[in-house]
Design a protein around this motif. Structure first.
Motif, mmCIF file in Angstrom:
data_model
loop_
_atom_site.group_PDB
_atom_site.id
_atom_site.type_symbol
_atom_site.label_atom_id
_atom_site.label_comp_id
_atom_site.label_asym_id
_atom_site.label_seq_id
_atom_site.Cartn_x
_atom_site.Cartn_y
_atom_site.Cartn_z
ATOM 1 N N ALA A 57 42.424 44.171 46.593
ATOM 2 C CA ALA A 57 42.666 45.264 47.527
ATOM 3 C C ALA A 57 42.983 44.958 48.880
ATOM 4 O O ALA A 57 43.597 45.508 49.637
ATOM 5 N N ILE A 58 41.988 43.904 49.569
ATOM 6 C CA ILE A 58 42.330 43.636 50.868
ATOM 7 C C ILE A 58 43.602 43.054 51.183
ATOM 8 O O ILE A 58 44.171 43.379 52.005
ATOM 9 N N LEU A 59 43.952 42.230 50.050
ATOM 10 C CA LEU A 59 45.301 41.818 50.366
ATOM 11 C C LEU A 59 46.483 42.690 50.395
ATOM 12 O O LEU A 59 47.045 42.831 51.288
ATOM 13 N N ASP A 60 46.254 43.650 49.469
ATOM 14 C CA ASP A 60 47.151 44.818 49.259
ATOM 15 C C ASP A 60 47.066 45.632 50.484
ATOM 16 O O ASP A 60 48.310 46.064 50.960
ATOM 17 N N LYS A 61 46.075 45.734 51.155
ATOM 18 C CA LYS A 61 45.774 46.637 52.304
ATOM 19 C C LYS A 61 46.726 46.101 53.509
ATOM 20 O O LYS A 61 47.217 46.957 54.436
ATOM 21 N N TYR A 62 46.825 44.848 53.483
ATOM 22 C CA TYR A 62 47.516 44.238 54.796
ATOM 23 C C TYR A 62 48.924 43.616 54.197
ATOM 24 O O TYR A 62 49.315 43.149 55.083
ATOM 25 N N ASP A 63 49.050 44.024 53.040
ATOM 26 C CA ASP A 63 50.538 43.641 52.623
ATOM 27 C C ASP A 63 50.658 42.229 52.630
ATOM 28 O O ASP A 63 51.693 41.475 53.234
ATOM 29 N N MET A 64 49.673 41.399 52.167
ATOM 30 C CA MET A 64 49.488 39.856 52.215
ATOM 31 C C MET A 64 49.201 39.430 50.854
ATOM 32 O O MET A 64 48.934 40.100 49.846
ATOM 33 N N LYS A 65 49.741 37.958 50.679
ATOM 34 C CA LYS A 65 49.405 37.551 49.499
ATOM 35 C C LYS A 65 48.511 36.249 49.822
ATOM 36 O O LYS A 65 48.702 35.396 50.886
ATOM 37 N N CYS A 66 47.867 35.632 48.710
ATOM 38 C CA CYS A 66 47.393 34.291 48.689
ATOM 39 C C CYS A 66 48.585 33.610 47.979
ATOM 40 O O CYS A 66 49.109 33.674 47.073
ATOM 41 N N THR A 67 49.063 32.489 48.819
ATOM 42 C CA THR A 67 50.315 31.641 48.380
ATOM 43 C C THR A 67 49.834 30.191 48.306
ATOM 44 O O THR A 67 50.924 29.334 48.029
ATOM 45 N N GLU A 68 48.719 29.871 48.581
ATOM 46 C CA GLU A 68 48.229 28.394 48.296
ATOM 47 C C GLU A 68 46.933 28.293 48.242
ATOM 48 O O GLU A 68 45.877 28.878 48.342
ATOM 49 N N VAL A 69 46.491 27.500 47.050
ATOM 50 C CA VAL A 69 45.282 27.235 46.265
ATOM 51 C C VAL A 69 45.171 25.879 46.493
ATOM 52 O O VAL A 69 45.783 24.912 45.970
ATOM 53 N N GLU A 70 43.650 25.241 46.883
ATOM 54 C CA GLU A 70 43.285 23.894 46.798
ATOM 55 C C GLU A 70 41.779 23.913 46.636
ATOM 56 O O GLU A 70 41.166 25.054 46.647
ATOM 57 N N TYR A 71 41.122 22.777 46.210
ATOM 58 C CA TYR A 71 41.837 21.575 46.390
ATOM 59 C C TYR A 71 40.852 20.678 45.501
ATOM 60 O O TYR A 71 39.762 20.677 45.526
ATOM 61 N N ILE A 72 41.637 20.003 44.376
ATOM 62 C CA ILE A 72 41.135 19.533 43.460
ATOM 63 C C ILE A 72 40.966 18.055 43.853
ATOM 64 O O ILE A 72 41.658 17.435 44.320
ATOM 65 N N VAL A 73 39.658 17.484 43.866
ATOM 66 C CA VAL A 73 39.534 16.000 44.135
ATOM 67 C C VAL A 73 38.757 15.122 43.051
ATOM 68 O O VAL A 73 38.379 15.932 42.065
ATOM 69 N N GLN A 74 38.464 13.908 43.007
ATOM 70 C CA GLN A 74 37.574 13.273 42.302
ATOM 71 C C GLN A 74 38.149 13.059 40.754
ATOM 72 O O GLN A 74 37.472 13.017 39.962
ATOM 73 N N TRP A 75 39.563 13.490 40.641
ATOM 74 C CA TRP A 75 39.988 13.666 39.287
ATOM 75 C C TRP A 75 40.189 12.186 38.381
ATOM 76 O O TRP A 75 40.503 12.287 37.556
ATOM 77 N N CYS A 76 40.120 11.229 39.041
ATOM 78 C CA CYS A 76 40.128 9.859 38.489
ATOM 79 C C CYS A 76 38.954 9.406 38.001
ATOM 80 O O CYS A 76 38.835 8.392 37.301
ATOM 81 N N GLU A 77 37.582 10.125 38.335
ATOM 82 C CA GLU A 77 36.400 9.341 37.867
ATOM 83 C C GLU A 77 36.176 9.569 36.513
ATOM 84 O O GLU A 77 36.497 10.709 35.768
#
Length: 285
Positions: A57-77
């Motif tokens: 709802a907050i994103l919609d209020k400002y006509d914004m989007k989340c366009t980047e997600v992060e951050y997976i690490v240590q995936w070789c352990e």
């Protein structure tokens, strides 16, 4: 602004001490198309008492989007912590919630190409429909494009791709030259992040400190830094790369000390100037 290549204020650019709505408002008022969120900043929003529907709802209020997600690490352990397993699942949930197709991933630990590729294959299998964007960083186990591409190619996964970042590119002492990308198909680069870079390096043993505290805002011409952003963007454009997001990742204690509104404005204006010179179509679509 850009719909095809949303200009995104990466999570670290606005730090981790602001309320979620303040983050969105500052980004919107500066001119950004979207915000980036780390799993940690998403959890911070939940800890404010917000539910997923409130965040949307907050994103919609400002006509914004989340366009980047992060951050997976240590995936070789071999024995990953529950914290890292849960963080990975959180990133998958965030992609579903926000409609983001890619997850930024890094790897500090240094392993062989073959072993890293196998672990990347396993991560890509868990990710399913989401793209795993591997980000080369000069102080990491994947220090440059050459090893990054070797790992991605050897994984054999359609959803394994690369993320390119101006700071990491320059600090790995790679020339701004298409020759560096000659073996990498353009569609194997999922997104980019831009900033400017001090000409001198921190000592190698503390280079990560520079990355996490002392980057510069993007610039079209040399200023306090190299002024490399526009030339780097011209190379990206010439390669035919179509990024899912143009992230502006300026991790700077000095810039953030002026407040998130100022940080958003300064970084966006720098990004806009560099894009206007190098890739004006991004500003026009």
């Amino acid at each position: 602004m850009s719909k095809k290549y949303p200009i995104t204020v990466s999570s670290w650019t606005l730090g981790d001490q602001c309320k979620f709505e303040d983050r969105v408002k500052a980004a919107k008022e500066a001119g950004y198309d979207g915000i980036g969120l780390r799993a940690e900043t998403y959890v911070d929003a939940l800890n404010e008492g917000l539910f997923d529907e409130d965040i949307l709802a907050i994103l919609d209020k400002y006509d914004m989007k989340c366009t980047e997600v992060e951050y997976i690490v240590q995936w070789c352990e071999e024995n990953r912590s529950y914290e890292q397993k849960y963080k990975e699942q959180m990133c998958f949930h965030m992609c579903e919630l926000f409609g983001v197709k890619q997850i930024n991933c890094g790897l500090m630990e240094n392993y062989s190409v073959e072993y890293t590729a196998q672990k990347l294959k396993e991560l890509c299998h868990r990710a399913g429909k989401y793209i795993i964007g591997v980000e080369p960083m000069p102080y990491s186990g994947i220090p440059d494009v050459a090893k990054g591409w070797a790992v991605v190619e050897a994984s054999g996964c359609d959803n394994a791709k690369l993320i390119l970042d101006t700071w990491h590119w320059m600090k790995a002492h790679q020339p701004i030259d298409l020759e560096v990308l000659k073996d990498v198909p353009a569609d194997k680069i999922v997104s980019i992040q831009i900033n400017d870079v001090w000409e001198r390096d921190y000592a190698k043993s503390i280079l990560r400190d520079e990355s996490m505290h002392d980057r510069l805002a993007p610039a079209a011409v040399p200023g306090p830094g190299l002024g490399c952003t526009a030339e780097w963007l011209k190379m990206v454009k010439a390669k035919g790369i179509e990024p899912n997001a143009v992230g502006v990742e300026v991790i700077s204690d000095a810039i953030l000390a002026e407040g998130i509104e100022s940080a958003a404005k300064v970084t966006f204006e720098g990004a806009k100037a560099a894009l206007a010179e190098a890739w004006p179509e991004v500003l026009e679509d």
